[in-house]
Design a protein around this motif. Structure first.
Motif, short mmCIF file in Angstrom:
data_model
loop_
_atom_site.label_atom_id
_atom_site.label_comp_id
_atom_site.label_asym_id
_atom_site.label_seq_id
_atom_site.Cartn_x
_atom_site.Cartn_y
_atom_site.Cartn_z
N GLN A 283 -0.43 -18.50 67.49
CA GLN A 283 -0.96 -18.25 66.14
C GLN A 283 -2.40 -17.77 66.20
O GLN A 283 -2.80 -16.89 65.45
CB GLN A 283 -0.87 -19.52 65.30
CG GLN A 283 0.51 -19.69 64.69
CD GLN A 283 0.68 -21.05 64.04
OE1 GLN A 283 -0.22 -21.88 64.09
NE2 GLN A 283 1.84 -21.27 63.46
N GLY A 284 -3.17 -18.38 67.12
CA GLY A 284 -4.58 -18.01 67.26
C GLY A 284 -4.73 -16.53 67.58
O GLY A 284 -5.50 -15.82 66.96
N ILE A 285 -3.93 -16.07 68.55
CA ILE A 285 -3.99 -14.65 68.92
C ILE A 285 -3.51 -13.79 67.77
O ILE A 285 -4.10 -12.74 67.46
CB ILE A 285 -3.13 -14.40 70.18
CG1 ILE A 285 -3.62 -15.26 71.33
CG2 ILE A 285 -3.10 -12.92 70.51
CD1 ILE A 285 -4.43 -14.59 72.37
N ALA A 286 -2.44 -14.21 67.11
CA ALA A 286 -1.92 -13.42 65.99
C ALA A 286 -2.96 -13.31 64.88
O ALA A 286 -3.16 -12.25 64.31
CB ALA A 286 -0.62 -14.04 65.46
N HIS A 287 -3.65 -14.42 64.58
CA HIS A 287 -4.66 -14.42 63.51
C HIS A 287 -5.78 -13.46 63.81
O HIS A 287 -6.22 -12.71 62.93
CB HIS A 287 -5.24 -15.82 63.33
CG HIS A 287 -4.36 -16.70 62.50
ND1 HIS A 287 -3.87 -16.31 61.29
CD2 HIS A 287 -3.86 -17.94 62.73
CE1 HIS A 287 -3.10 -17.28 60.80
NE2 HIS A 287 -3.07 -18.26 61.67
N THR A 288 -6.27 -13.47 65.06
CA THR A 288 -7.39 -12.59 65.38
C THR A 288 -6.97 -11.13 65.24
O THR A 288 -7.78 -10.27 64.97
CB THR A 288 -7.89 -12.82 66.81
OG1 THR A 288 -6.79 -12.64 67.70
CG2 THR A 288 -8.46 -14.19 66.98
N GLY A 289 -5.66 -10.88 65.43
CA GLY A 289 -5.20 -9.51 65.29
C GLY A 289 -5.02 -9.09 63.84
O GLY A 289 -5.25 -7.96 63.49
N ILE A 290 -4.62 -10.04 63.01
CA ILE A 290 -4.24 -9.69 61.66
C ILE A 290 -5.43 -9.61 60.71
O ILE A 290 -5.53 -8.71 59.91
CB ILE A 290 -3.19 -10.69 61.13
CG1 ILE A 290 -1.85 -10.38 61.78
CG2 ILE A 290 -3.07 -10.60 59.62
CD1 ILE A 290 -0.85 -11.48 61.65
N LYS A 291 -6.37 -10.54 60.85
CA LYS A 291 -7.45 -10.62 59.87
C LYS A 291 -8.44 -9.46 59.96
O LYS A 291 -8.55 -8.84 60.98
CB LYS A 291 -8.18 -11.94 60.05
CG LYS A 291 -7.30 -13.03 59.44
CD LYS A 291 -8.11 -14.21 58.94
CE LYS A 291 -7.25 -15.14 58.13
NZ LYS A 291 -7.85 -16.45 57.96
N LEU B 215 -1.58 -0.15 63.25
CA LEU B 215 -2.98 0.28 63.40
C LEU B 215 -3.77 -0.78 64.14
O LEU B 215 -4.51 -0.49 65.09
CB LEU B 215 -3.59 0.54 62.02
CG LEU B 215 -5.10 0.78 62.01
CD1 LEU B 215 -5.45 2.03 62.78
CD2 LEU B 215 -5.63 0.88 60.59
N VAL B 216 -3.62 -2.04 63.71
CA VAL B 216 -4.36 -3.13 64.36
C VAL B 216 -4.01 -3.18 65.85
O VAL B 216 -4.89 -3.25 66.71
CB VAL B 216 -4.01 -4.48 63.69
CG1 VAL B 216 -4.49 -5.64 64.54
CG2 VAL B 216 -4.62 -4.55 62.31
N ILE B 284 -5.77 8.72 61.26
CA ILE B 284 -4.35 9.06 61.30
C ILE B 284 -3.54 8.10 60.44
O ILE B 284 -2.76 8.52 59.59
CB ILE B 284 -3.82 9.01 62.76
CG1 ILE B 284 -4.42 10.16 63.56
CG2 ILE B 284 -2.29 9.11 62.78
CD1 ILE B 284 -4.05 10.13 65.02
N PHE B 285 -3.77 6.80 60.63
CA PHE B 285 -2.95 5.82 59.92
C PHE B 285 -3.29 5.76 58.44
O PHE B 285 -2.43 5.55 57.62
CB PHE B 285 -3.07 4.44 60.58
CG PHE B 285 -2.28 4.34 61.84
CD1 PHE B 285 -0.94 3.99 61.81
CD2 PHE B 285 -2.84 4.64 63.06
CE1 PHE B 285 -0.20 3.92 62.96
CE2 PHE B 285 -2.11 4.57 64.23
CZ PHE B 285 -0.78 4.22 64.18
N ARG B 286 -4.57 5.96 58.12
CA ARG B 286 -4.97 5.99 56.72
C ARG B 286 -4.33 7.16 56.01
O ARG B 286 -3.81 7.05 54.92
CB ARG B 286 -6.49 6.10 56.60
CG ARG B 286 -7.20 4.79 56.78
CD ARG B 286 -7.34 4.08 55.44
NE ARG B 286 -7.64 2.67 55.65
CZ ARG B 286 -8.85 2.21 55.92
NH1 ARG B 286 -9.87 3.04 56.01
NH2 ARG B 286 -9.05 0.93 56.09
N ALA B 287 -4.37 8.32 56.70
CA ALA B 287 -3.85 9.55 56.10
C ALA B 287 -2.37 9.40 55.77
O ALA B 287 -1.89 9.87 54.75
CB ALA B 287 -4.08 10.73 57.04
#
Lengths: 291, 289
Positions: A283-291, B215-216, B284-287
């Protein structure tokens, strides 16, 4: 009437779907299991190899299971290669960085989220920018700086550059921002000062992000390689990855038994921690990626 | 009011002091070092260095070793990012598609390489890549005579890419999993009702909704993969014949030679590349969104 027809049709549909899906599902499980075996095979080989005498590891054709299992490799690591000391060094460095990050990031996160001061926006922008700066960009001037401060080849030199991280402040600020202001106002009306509010209201609510931050920091520092490699010049300040890397490119390169035992020493503590706290890790890794 | 400001600085102060000293200052200092002739000998007397303008940067691009390193880094990124993303997305979709039994086991197992130290794992992979190691033994079963992976200039980089993908796919996998779970089920359901096949529903409903997640993942992977360093350091020392020397590895080598100015310049090329690639991906992803 319509409802009954609809539900019957739905039931039939699910029924046929689950029947027709069966071979597909078996295929899916099979593929996932095969992938899992391939992913975990290097670990299995490492753990099994670490209890084999070197002769057995390099023998061709090589077998997976040890014929005469031995703990001799680990004994030699501790008695001749000082891995006990490197283990201690890694623990001290990782633990200090965890403590520093928890303390300073939660304090700064609180200030960035709930207090006002001049230059706040600019400073936080700087924190965000620093998130994308690669480590290799900073290590030369950092090395010069730490050397000039007389801290090269010391615990302080190993720890100080990582005692705060932009990621830590970012994580804490995001979480603390969502704490309702009314809660803090109520405490203020009751006559609590900011320090008291922070310690009694904010910190107790911050357990989840603090746990995430502790895990991420420990993981990063336990596996950190470049900085300890640059700053630890003598054996007494080596951390485990540095010791293992220098040990594997050195004259011992052919002693696979010792190398694998060394690898197990580096990997086991973090894998155990991961197995116990896997939910928080993921979850920690997922959170840093999502936020 | 003044008291409030004082308190705020009290909370922020320790972080700012440490962050400024060990975070911001080195970044600024690195940029200024890259335009001076500073070497290891100037370490205690920073005022003895001379301004040399962009000569390090022109020297870098004139240096065949650096050009090779830049090409290698791009090769690693161009092959590594799509490969990692495809594997991660495929696994995330598989784990999200009605699998109930052993789901946690799969997730934990697939994520395990993420927590391991590259140095420790390199020891194992070096053995797997031996001419008569596990990988070639497995290939021999299907009749392929495998190369001496790490000592063959053509195969060393693919070997390192496979190892890096193995170590890193777990992070994008869990990010994709979280993204997939936020795709509304009724949207997929209505696509199916309209006669879309599983693939069509995935292609036309799921993938567009995953765009922010993608994108992330893409940005995180480019930041990480452009810094490609540890694998060549431990596995190949940048060889054979410079075939796995990356920009980071080149900067580290220049640091080792005492050429701090050159090392800083090389690392700023990397900063520029990261900034540029992140920017392009955002565009790219925004477009498309």
């Amino acid at each position: 009437m319509t409802t009954i027809t609809a539900s019957t049709t739905a039931a039939t549909a699910t029924h046929t779907a689950s029947r027709s899906l069966r071979p597909a599902r078996i295929l899916l499980y099979g593929a996932l299991a095969l992938g899992l075996i391939a992913t975990l095979a290097p670990f299995a080989w490492m753990f099994l190899g670490s209890v084999k005498p070197t002769g057995e590891i390099v023998a061709a054709p090589s077998a997976w299971l040890p014929r005469s299992p031995t703990l001799g490799n680990f004994g030699q690591l501790l008695s001749k290669q000082n891995f006990g000391l490197y283990f201690f060094n890694s623990t001290v460095v990782a633990a200090s960085c965890v403590l520093g990050n928890l303390l300073f990031s939660s304090m700064a996160g609180y200030a960035f989220a709930k207090l006002d001061f001049a230059g706040k926006k600019l400073l936080f922008g700087l924190v965000l920018t620093m998130l994308i700066i690669p480590g290799v960009t900073t290590f030369v001037p950092l090395f010069v700086l730490v050397s000039n401060l007389g801290m090269s080849n010391s615990y302080l030199g190993l720890i100080l550059p990582f005692v705060v991280t932009p990621l830590g402040v970012f994580l804490m600020r995001q979480f603390i921002r969502d704490i309702p202001d009314s809660l803090l106002e109520a405490a203020r009306l009751d006559g609590a000062g900011e320090v008291r509010i922070f310690l009694r209201v904010v910190v107790p609510l911050c357990r989840p992000p603090l746990a995430t931050l502790a895990i991420l920091t420990f993981l990063a520092q336990w596996n950190n390689f470049l900085w300890p490699l640059v700053i630890a010049q003598t054996e007494d300040h080596y951390t485990l990855p540095v010791a293992l890397a220098l040990f594997s490119v050195g004259a011992n390169g052919t002693n696979y038994g010792l190398l694998l035992a060394g690898a197990v020493t580096v990997v086991t503590p973090i894998v155990l921690l991961f197995l116990v706290l896997q939910k928080q890790f993921i979850q920690g890794i997922a959170h840093t990626g999502i936020k | 009011m003044a008291r409030r400001t004082f308190v705020a600085w009290g909370f922020c102060g320790p972080f700012i002091a440490l962050f400024a000293t060990f975070g911001v200052w080195p970044v600024v200092s690195s940029l200024s070092m890259s335009v001076t002739d500073i070497t290891a000998r100037d370490i205690r007397t920073p005022f003895s260095v001379d301004f040399v303008g962009v000569s390090h940067y022109t020297a870098l691009f004139g240096d065949p070793v650096f050009r090779r390193a830049a090409v290698n880094t791009l090769y690693f990124v161009a092959a590594g990012i799509p490969l990692t993303m495809i594997i991660a997305l495929a696994l995330a979709v598989a784990l999200n598609s009605g699998i109930r039994r052993a789901k946690a086991l799969f997730r934990v197992g697939y994520f395990a390489p993420v927590v391991t130290s590259v140095v420790a794992i390199a020891v194992v992979w070096r053995y797997l890549y031996e001419p008569d190691g596990m990988i070639n033994s497995a290939l021999a079963v299907i009749g392929i005579h495998g190369p001496d992976w790490l000592n063959d200039p053509h195969w060393a980089m693919p070997a390192l890419i496979v190892m890096a993908v193995w170590r890193h796919f777990g992070i994008p996998m869990v990010i994709f999993l979280a993204g997939l779970q936020s795709v509304p089920a009724d949207l997929l359901e209505s696509a199916r009702v309209d006669g879309a096949t599983r693939w069509q529903a995935f292609r036309n409903v799921t993938l567009p909704l995953l765009r922010p997640t993608t994108l992330v993942v893409a940005v995180l992977l480019s930041i990480g993969y452009l810094q490609f360093f540890e694998e060549p350091f431990v596995m190949t020392s940048g060889g054979p014949l410079g075939s796995t020397t990356s920009i980071s590895y080149y900067a580290y080598q220049q640091f080792g030679f005492g050429n701090y100015g050159m090392a800083s310049a090389a690392s700023y090329v990397l900063v520029a590349a990261i900034a540029l690639l992140s920017f392009v991906q955002f565009r790219i992803f925004r477009a498309k969104a």
